[in-house]
Motif scaffolding. Sequence first.
Motif, PDB file in Angstrom:
ATOM      1  N   ASP A  27       9.201  29.702 -29.987  1.00  0.00           N
ATOM      2  CA  ASP A  27       9.170  31.158 -29.943  1.00  0.00           C
ATOM      3  C   ASP A  27      10.586  31.698 -30.017  1.00  0.00           C
ATOM      4  OD1 ASP A  27       6.406  31.097 -29.577  1.00  0.00           O
ATOM      5  OD2 ASP A  27       6.623  30.890 -27.402  1.00  0.00           O
ATOM      6  N   GLY A  28      10.700  32.971 -30.452  1.00  0.00           N
ATOM      7  CA  GLY A  28      11.991  33.638 -30.403  1.00  0.00           C
ATOM      8  C   GLY A  28      12.870  33.290 -31.586  1.00  0.00           C
ATOM      9  N   PRO A  29      14.116  33.771 -31.541  1.00  0.00           N
ATOM     10  CA  PRO A  29      15.048  33.546 -32.648  1.00  0.00           C
ATOM     11  C   PRO A  29      15.432  32.074 -32.781  1.00  0.00           C
ATOM     12  CG  PRO A  29      16.172  34.534 -30.774  1.00  0.00           C
ATOM     13  CD  PRO A  29      14.717  34.550 -30.450  1.00  0.00           C
ATOM     14  N   GLU A  30      15.920  31.738 -33.969  1.00  0.00           N
ATOM     15  CA  GLU A  30      16.268  30.348 -34.254  1.00  0.00           C
ATOM     16  C   GLU A  30      17.773  30.163 -34.315  1.00  0.00           C
ATOM     17  OE1 GLU A  30      15.135  26.684 -37.235  1.00  0.00           O
ATOM     18  OE2 GLU A  30      14.196  28.647 -37.487  1.00  0.00           O
ATOM     19  N   PHE A  37      22.162  33.068 -33.795  1.00  0.00           N
ATOM     20  CA  PHE A  37      20.705  33.149 -33.788  1.00  0.00           C
ATOM     21  C   PHE A  37      20.245  34.095 -34.883  1.00  0.00           C
ATOM     22  CE2 PHE A  37      21.101  31.558 -29.415  1.00  0.00           C
ATOM     23  CZ  PHE A  37      20.086  30.617 -29.395  1.00  0.00           C
ATOM     24  N   VAL A  38      19.172  33.733 -35.557  1.00  0.00           N
ATOM     25  CA  VAL A  38      18.581  34.598 -36.580  1.00  0.00           C
ATOM     26  C   VAL A  38      17.106  34.782 -36.256  1.00  0.00           C
ATOM     27  CG1 VAL A  38      20.207  33.902 -38.371  1.00  0.00           C
ATOM     28  CG2 VAL A  38      18.065  32.645 -38.119  1.00  0.00           C
ATOM     29  N   ASP A  39      16.540  35.878 -36.737  1.00  0.00           N
ATOM     30  CA  ASP A  39      15.110  36.101 -36.547  1.00  0.00           C
ATOM     31  C   ASP A  39      14.321  34.997 -37.218  1.00  0.00           C
ATOM     32  OD1 ASP A  39      15.585  38.412 -35.148  1.00  0.00           O
ATOM     33  OD2 ASP A  39      15.414  39.713 -36.919  1.00  0.00           O
ATOM     34  N   ARG A  40      13.218  34.631 -36.621  1.00  0.00           N
ATOM     35  CA  ARG A  40      12.454  33.512 -37.155  1.00  0.00           C
ATOM     36  C   ARG A  40      11.930  33.801 -38.564  1.00  0.00           C
ATOM     37  NH1 ARG A  40      11.803  28.668 -34.921  1.00  0.00           N
ATOM     38  NH2 ARG A  40      12.976  29.479 -33.185  1.00  0.00           N
ATOM     39  N   ASP A  41      11.650  35.045 -38.867  1.00  0.00           N
ATOM     40  CA  ASP A  41      11.182  35.376 -40.219  1.00  0.00           C
ATOM     41  C   ASP A  41      12.261  35.097 -41.249  1.00  0.00           C
ATOM     42  OD1 ASP A  41       8.783  36.176 -39.211  1.00  0.00           O
ATOM     43  OD2 ASP A  41       9.263  38.321 -39.203  1.00  0.00           O
ATOM     44  N   TYR A  64      15.458  30.974 -27.274  1.00  0.00           N
ATOM     45  CA  TYR A  64      16.819  30.443 -27.110  1.00  0.00           C
ATOM     46  C   TYR A  64      16.862  29.006 -26.567  1.00  0.00           C
ATOM     47  CZ  TYR A  64      17.949  35.329 -27.871  1.00  0.00           C
ATOM     48  OH  TYR A  64      18.027  36.589 -28.401  1.00  0.00           O
ATOM     49  N   ALA A  65      15.707  28.339 -26.462  1.00  0.00           N
ATOM     50  CA  ALA A  65      15.688  26.967 -25.947  1.00  0.00           C
ATOM     51  C   ALA A  65      16.436  26.007 -26.860  1.00  0.00           C
ATOM     52  CB  ALA A  65      14.245  26.491 -25.760  1.00  0.00           C
ATOM     53  N   GLY A  66      16.545  26.331 -28.143  1.00  0.00           N
ATOM     54  CA  GLY A  66      17.223  25.457 -29.081  1.00  0.00           C
ATOM     55  C   GLY A  66      18.669  25.201 -28.740  1.00  0.00           C
ATOM     56  N   LEU A  67      19.263  26.063 -27.934  1.00  0.00           N
ATOM     57  CA  LEU A  67      20.651  25.857 -27.536  1.00  0.00           C
ATOM     58  C   LEU A  67      20.788  24.640 -26.622  1.00  0.00           C
ATOM     59  CD1 LEU A  67      23.448  27.177 -27.861  1.00  0.00           C
ATOM     60  CD2 LEU A  67      22.986  28.492 -25.793  1.00  0.00           C
ATOM     61  N   VAL A  68      19.763  24.362 -25.813  1.00  0.00           N
ATOM     62  CA  VAL A  68      19.785  23.242 -24.871  1.00  0.00           C
ATOM     63  C   VAL A  68      19.015  22.048 -25.417  1.00  0.00           C
ATOM     64  CG1 VAL A  68      19.107  22.481 -22.545  1.00  0.00           C
ATOM     65  CG2 VAL A  68      20.025  24.775 -22.887  1.00  0.00           C
TER      66      VAL A  68
END
Length: 419
Positions: A200-203, A185-189, A144-148
Amino acid sequence: MITVKDTVHDHIEIDGVAADLVDTPAVQRLRHVKQLGTVQLVYPSANHTRFEHSLGVYHLASRALDHLGIEGKRADRIEAAAMLHDAGHGPFSHNLESLTHRRTGKYHDDVGELLATGAVGAVLRDHDLDPDRIAEIVAGEGAYAGLVSGELDVDRMDYLVRDAYHTGVPYGTIDTERFVRELTFVDRDDAADGDGPDRDGPELVLDEGNVQTAESLLLARALMNPVVYTHHVARISKAMLRRAASELLDATATTATELRRMDDHGFLAAVRDCRETAELSRRYDERDLYKLAVWAEYDDVPERVHEADHAAEAALEREIAAEAGVARAHAILDVPPEPTMRESTARVTVNGEIRRLERQSPLVSALRTAQRNQWRLGVYAPEPATDRVGRAAADVLGLDPDGLVTEVRGAVPTTLDEF
């Protein structure tokens, strides 16, 4: 709970770990670091700070978390990172970062040590939060870092709107409410296309039907860039302060680590008190700035100059000064980084498929071209020496004198039928 009246978001309600972080010295220092550095010399009302921007980023992050249904410890981590995401900025924001990075190896988002110690570390541990995890989120790492810190982050949403408001420039206006409502957020796959960011984690992506919403972010940035962020007066004054900072570190016992922790006022006081930097300080204080000796477009600059590292640029600068017959301090070479458009890699949902914006939007290609056309190499000198320095720079850098842009055209009154 703390309620703050904000110029951009109206009332901001701050609670939990963020409320306890507000009054820590690391966050309060940001009251004295201007968001736009020297842009106030162009737009006098652009005096907003990293502190109010941090409150805005926290506010948008909280709204997004509510919309996404993220709560508990995970939400606390994101909110803490949002409040602290700029705590590592040095004086005049990004302006001195290249200098301090060369000497410390750290950028403004390398905040692990800062968050682990002192009042910030104590607050985070009181809320059962690991400072190292928060520092990773600030650096764009972890779930969830992409939010920041990402291509669609709330940092970018706040600063564009805030910078436009405080400069009075209308181009940065974007619909932040729609942005936070349409994030998902969606699964990385599901999002993988082989060239996404390594996290790492969802995108984080924009939901179906929001290509134009993503484009508005690109367009706002592209329009703000030449009139605010890379305005020639701001560029010249920033270059003068970078020169002053370099000479301060060379002439005094001040270290680059100490410089990173100064605020704007502390830095200006230090360069005023240093004999080697006093003249540059006076010029900045009185807005007696250097002038353009060269203002050259991207395609007119040889590849060897584009590819020059700091040492090579410094050698070219010395050669320009020597050939012009001026003191080294009276010639500044300013070569911006290669044009980039990180936002173009943002992901959007189209017909149920996750796609990169640059693959979906024809606007991206046009904006990339515009960004390249807006790029300028600058050479600056005191006004009496600009002609000599300009001629010397053209010779040393291998520029075609006929291809140089030596004047910046001011605004002229016009009417719609003239276009």
